[in-house]
Design a protein around this motif. Structure first.
Motif, PDB file in Angstrom:
ATOM      1  N   LEU A   1      64.892  20.019 -22.796  1.00  0.00           N
ATOM      2  CA  LEU A   1      65.516  21.315 -23.070  1.00  0.00           C
ATOM      3  C   LEU A   1      64.825  21.996 -24.253  1.00  0.00           C
ATOM      4  CD1 LEU A   1      69.252  22.201 -22.971  1.00  0.00           C
ATOM      5  CD2 LEU A   1      67.959  22.753 -25.027  1.00  0.00           C
ATOM      6  N   ILE A   2      64.523  21.210 -25.298  1.00  0.00           N
ATOM      7  CA  ILE A   2      63.851  21.767 -26.483  1.00  0.00           C
ATOM      8  C   ILE A   2      62.465  22.300 -26.116  1.00  0.00           C
ATOM      9  CG2 ILE A   2      62.887  21.168 -28.734  1.00  0.00           C
ATOM     10  CD1 ILE A   2      65.234  19.125 -28.977  1.00  0.00           C
ATOM     11  N   ASP A   3      61.738  21.511 -25.311  1.00  0.00           N
ATOM     12  CA  ASP A   3      60.398  21.970 -24.901  1.00  0.00           C
ATOM     13  C   ASP A   3      60.472  23.280 -24.122  1.00  0.00           C
ATOM     14  OD1 ASP A   3      59.102  19.866 -26.101  1.00  0.00           O
ATOM     15  OD2 ASP A   3      59.120  18.588 -24.319  1.00  0.00           O
ATOM     16  N   GLU A   4      61.471  23.396 -23.274  1.00  0.00           N
ATOM     17  CA  GLU A   4      61.647  24.607 -22.474  1.00  0.00           C
ATOM     18  C   GLU A   4      61.940  25.806 -23.358  1.00  0.00           C
ATOM     19  OE1 GLU A   4      65.011  26.319 -19.427  1.00  0.00           O
ATOM     20  OE2 GLU A   4      64.525  24.179 -19.318  1.00  0.00           O
ATOM     21  N   VAL A   5      62.848  25.637 -24.318  1.00  0.00           N
ATOM     22  CA  VAL A   5      63.188  26.738 -25.228  1.00  0.00           C
ATOM     23  C   VAL A   5      61.974  27.122 -26.071  1.00  0.00           C
ATOM     24  CG1 VAL A   5      64.585  27.360 -27.246  1.00  0.00           C
ATOM     25  CG2 VAL A   5      65.646  26.173 -25.306  1.00  0.00           C
ATOM     26  N   TRP A   6      61.254  26.105 -26.585  1.00  0.00           N
ATOM     27  CA  TRP A   6      60.118  26.416 -27.438  1.00  0.00           C
ATOM     28  C   TRP A   6      59.010  27.160 -26.676  1.00  0.00           C
ATOM     29  CZ3 TRP A   6      58.958  27.416 -32.054  1.00  0.00           C
ATOM     30  CH2 TRP A   6      57.612  27.451 -32.468  1.00  0.00           C
ATOM     31  N   ALA A   7      58.827  26.823 -25.413  1.00  0.00           N
ATOM     32  CA  ALA A   7      57.805  27.516 -24.620  1.00  0.00           C
ATOM     33  C   ALA A   7      58.100  29.009 -24.568  1.00  0.00           C
ATOM     34  CB  ALA A   7      57.757  26.920 -23.219  1.00  0.00           C
ATOM     35  N   GLU A   8      59.378  29.372 -24.428  1.00  0.00           N
ATOM     36  CA  GLU A   8      59.743  30.788 -24.389  1.00  0.00           C
ATOM     37  C   GLU A   8      59.526  31.450 -25.747  1.00  0.00           C
ATOM     38  OE1 GLU A   8      63.745  30.933 -23.074  1.00  0.00           O
ATOM     39  OE2 GLU A   8      63.320  30.090 -21.082  1.00  0.00           O
ATOM     40  N   ILE A   9      59.929  30.753 -26.823  1.00  0.00           N
ATOM     41  CA  ILE A   9      59.785  31.327 -28.158  1.00  0.00           C
ATOM     42  C   ILE A   9      58.309  31.453 -28.533  1.00  0.00           C
ATOM     43  CG2 ILE A   9      60.239  30.897 -30.611  1.00  0.00           C
ATOM     44  CD1 ILE A   9      62.882  29.589 -29.792  1.00  0.00           C
ATOM     45  N   ARG A  10      57.519  30.444 -28.145  1.00  0.00           N
ATOM     46  CA  ARG A  10      56.087  30.479 -28.491  1.00  0.00           C
ATOM     47  C   ARG A  10      55.396  31.636 -27.792  1.00  0.00           C
ATOM     48  NH1 ARG A  10      52.611  30.987 -31.179  1.00  0.00           N
ATOM     49  NH2 ARG A  10      50.989  29.583 -31.947  1.00  0.00           N
ATOM     50  N   THR A  11      55.795  31.904 -26.572  1.00  0.00           N
ATOM     51  CA  THR A  11      55.203  33.017 -25.827  1.00  0.00           C
ATOM     52  C   THR A  11      55.489  34.348 -26.519  1.00  0.00           C
ATOM     53  OG1 THR A  11      55.427  31.802 -23.755  1.00  0.00           O
ATOM     54  CG2 THR A  11      55.162  34.203 -23.604  1.00  0.00           C
ATOM     55  N   ALA A  12      56.727  34.459 -27.055  1.00  0.00           N
ATOM     56  CA  ALA A  12      57.100  35.698 -27.743  1.00  0.00           C
ATOM     57  C   ALA A  12      56.432  35.822 -29.104  1.00  0.00           C
ATOM     58  CB  ALA A  12      58.615  35.763 -27.892  1.00  0.00           C
ATOM     59  N   ASN A  13      55.862  34.735 -29.611  1.00  0.00           N
ATOM     60  CA  ASN A  13      55.204  34.750 -30.911  1.00  0.00           C
ATOM     61  C   ASN A  13      53.778  34.195 -30.791  1.00  0.00           C
ATOM     62  OD1 ASN A  13      57.564  35.271 -33.107  1.00  0.00           O
ATOM     63  ND2 ASN A  13      58.362  34.000 -31.414  1.00  0.00           N
ATOM     64  N   ALA A  14      53.063  34.683 -29.797  1.00  0.00           N
ATOM     65  CA  ALA A  14      51.733  34.150 -29.493  1.00  0.00           C
ATOM     66  C   ALA A  14      50.737  34.397 -30.612  1.00  0.00           C
ATOM     67  CB  ALA A  14      51.225  34.761 -28.197  1.00  0.00           C
ATOM     68  N   ASN A  15      50.955  35.446 -31.431  1.00  0.00           N
ATOM     69  CA  ASN A  15      49.998  35.763 -32.481  1.00  0.00           C
ATOM     70  C   ASN A  15      50.248  34.977 -33.766  1.00  0.00           C
ATOM     71  OD1 ASN A  15      52.403  37.044 -32.947  1.00  0.00           O
ATOM     72  ND2 ASN A  15      51.481  38.800 -33.970  1.00  0.00           N
ATOM     73  N   ARG A  16      51.274  34.126 -33.784  1.00  0.00           N
ATOM     74  CA  ARG A  16      51.618  33.366 -34.978  1.00  0.00           C
ATOM     75  C   ARG A  16      50.910  32.013 -34.993  1.00  0.00           C
ATOM     76  NH1 ARG A  16      56.728  33.820 -37.214  1.00  0.00           N
ATOM     77  NH2 ARG A  16      56.046  32.002 -38.417  1.00  0.00           N
TER      78      ARG A  16
END
Length: 627
Positions: free
Chosen positions: A484-499
């Protein structure tokens, strides 16, 4: 009572005065008759103690007296043989004065040792016939050693007097008696006070008697006579302790423990009656047919009963109506068969006051385990019932209010979103069509309008999420927390790709709860970690777990700006923000996290230091990994 005791003491003293006066007169005229009467009296007391103890053996709870009784019957027999062999009796002829003296020493040893050994049976029972056989054997061996085998040590030599063996034996026997008295004194609580005093006095008198029996040279001498007077006193006390007490007041002698048990039982009954009468509950005793035989004062007061005839012999089932009556009859029938039952029912008082009762019905058994009565205990729960009804009513009203609020929230969100969309749409259209014609300040103002519209929209959505988080039906299940954590992080990472972010998921333990709600918790915490590490290069975020008793604790650690623990109390409150000017947000995300975790039976907390990062943790109950 004191006068009665003084009268009894006076009669006893007068009896002994007359007895000793008579014996003294007999001694002056015929010493042999004096000696014979003395020994016969002692022998009769010995046989009497045996008769009393033997006939009470099946009922007595103290075998101490039975052991002494068996010993005394053989002591009496030895004393009779001693009497018949005495010089001048002309019954057992052909012997000197040594055999009767030897028999006396045998009597003394057997008496003192029996007094000591009997102490082992204060709390023990024994089979009497083996003891009788043992004493019979000892007595037979003693007589044979004196009259047949001639191996018993000499105790008297004609012309010389007593032998050293005889004198030493008297003191040894007295020493054994002293030891027995000391031990007996430590167990005196097992005896009636009067009986204990008589027994100790009886054996204590034998000590000076034994000393006198070491002083005479002639068997007709004065010290021998004085010793016999003390012997009579000793066995007179034993007579009063065992024979007289055993016949007149056997509970003081043979049934001491039984009397104590009866007294304890009486005290227990009085205690139980006190509890019943002072109880605030209604307590009723029923017969096996369910008819009321007794009701305590509290029960009569609660039911407003003024006449005992209104409930005595009335079937307990008649106190109830409808379904409660059928339940009461079933419970009473089960209690008569030995089972415990209970029910809640309505029964108004005799003056019509509404009352609710919680009733427990149980069997009353005798010592054999047979049900002989039925106990019904009823507690007045009218106030509790009224409170429950009030709570139920208030709960229904609250649920209706909540439903209205939910409808209102949905209506507000729907009604507010429409004008917000219109404002955002018109602002965007205006910028698109007339952007080139507007001055810089006007364009900035339109962008501010659009930013505030978006903020307002987020606030509305968060408020709705906060509201739904406390009322959503939870579907608990075990799930893979790491996935579940990996799934959530994948979405957040996509929204912050430049970080530039380093994320480590070290979670291995499963989660247990509503996966959708827990996902919201993880989303809010990870988004916070990303938000407050935006000035870090690289930003480091790590999620770990560990067992915490019956729970699993999950933690999210970051190297962001942290926070001052002095403001910890504001973290999980609605609309509270520690850095409102530097970071965007509505101040509702952590409040949602706390509400969801608490609904799962867990807790949430945080630790942090300014510019050194923060750690947010929460717990969930343990569960198994999904298959």
């Amino acid at each position: 009572m004191i006068k009665a005791l003084d009268s009894a003491t006076a009669r006893t003293v007068l009896f002994f005065l007359l007895l000793f006066t008579g014996l003294f007169i007999v001694k002056r005229y015929n010493y042999l008759l004096f000696h014979s009467l003395s020994d016969l009296f002692v022998a009769v007391v010995c046989f009497g103690t045996f008769i009393v103890a033997w006939n009470a053996r099946r009922y007595s709870d103290i075998h101490y007296f039975l052991f002494l009784g068996i010993a005394n019957v053989f002591l009496g027999f030895i004393l009779v043989v001693h009497l018949l062999s005495y010089r001048g009796m002309s019954v057992l002829t052909g012997f000197s004065s040594n055999p009767p003296t030897q028999l006396w020493i045998a009597f003394r040893y057997l008496q003192s040792l029996s007094f000591l050994i009997a102490l082992f049976f204060l709390n023990r029972r024994f089979q009497p016939f083996p003891v009788i056989a043992a004493y019979a054997g000892i007595t037979a061996l003693t007589l044979l050693s004196i009259f047949a085998w001639d191996i018993f040590p000499d105790c008297y030599v004609d012309g010389s007097g007593l032998t050293p063996f005889k004198k030493v034996s008297e003191y040894v026997a007295s020493a054994i008696i002293v030891v027995a008295i000391v031990i007996l004194h430590r167990r005196k609580e097992m005896f009636d006070r009067g009986v204990f005093a008589l027994i100790v006095s009886s054996y204590a008198v034998m000590i000076p008697a034994g000393a006198l029996f070491t002083l005479y040279v002639d068997v007709y001498g004065i010290s021998n006579a004085l010793g016999h007077f003390l012997l009579i006193i000793s066995f007179s006390l034993l007579y009063r302790a065992v024979i007289q007490t055993g016949i007149v007041a056997p509970h003081r002698l043979l049934f001491r423990n039984l009397k104590r048990s009866e007294e304890a039982l009486r005290e227990l009954n009085e205690f139980n009656e006190s509890i019943v009468e002072n109880s605030r509950d209604c307590i009723a005793i029923l017969d096996l047919e369910g008819r009321v035989q007794f009701m305590n004062r509290a029960g009569q007061a609660l039911l407003k009963i003024t006449d005992e005839g209104s409930f005595r012999n009335v079937p307990f089932g008649d106190f109830w109506e409808g379904e409660d009556r059928r339940t009461a009859l079933d419970v009473i029938a089960n209690a008569a068969r030995g089972s415990v039952g209970s029910f809640d029912g309505y029964r108004s008082s005799f003056d019509g006051e509404p009352q609710w009762w919680s009733v427990i019905v149980s069997p009353i058994r005798n010592a054999g385990g047979e049900t002989v009565r039925i106990l019904a205990t009823a507690r007045n729960i009218t106030r509790r019932k009224q409170a429950q009804d009030e709570v139920k009513k208030r709960t229904e009203q609250l649920e209706e209010t909540i439903e209205e609020l939910e409808r209102f929230s949905y209506s507000v969100s729907h009604d507010l979103k429409a004008p917000l969309r219109a404002i955002d749409g018109f602002s965007r259209s205006l910028l698109k069509r007339h952007g080139g014609q507007l001055d810089e300040d006007s364009e900035r103002r339109l962008n501010v309008i659009r930013d505030n519209v978006r903020t307002m929209g987020c606030l509305i959505e968060d408020l709705l999420s906060f509201s739904r988080s406390s009322r959503k039906q939870m579907d608990r299940a075990a799930f893979n927390m790491a996935a579940l954590i990996d799934e959530v992080w994948a979405e957040i990472r996509t929204a912050n790709a430049n970080r530039e972010i380093e994320f480590r998921n070290a979670v291995t333990l499963p989660g247990y709860g509503d996966p959708a709600l827990i996902r919201q918790v993880v989303v809010n915490l990870l988004e916070n970690a990303v938000k407050f590490t935006r000035d870090r290069k690289p930003a480091v975020i790590e999620m770990t777990d560990h067992c915490a008793g019956r729970d699993v604790a999950y933690s999210i650690r970051d190297n962001g700006i942290g926070f001052d623990m002095a403001y910890y109390g504001k973290l999980f409150q609605v609309f509270e923000r520690l850095n409102p000017d530097l970071y965007e947000g509505t101040g509702i995300g952590l409040a949602i996290v706390q509400r969801i975790v608490q609904r799962h039976g867990g807790r949430v907390w945080a630790e942090g230091r300014v510019d050194e990062g923060a750690t947010f943790s929460f717990t969930l109950p343990k569960g198994d990994m999904p298959a």
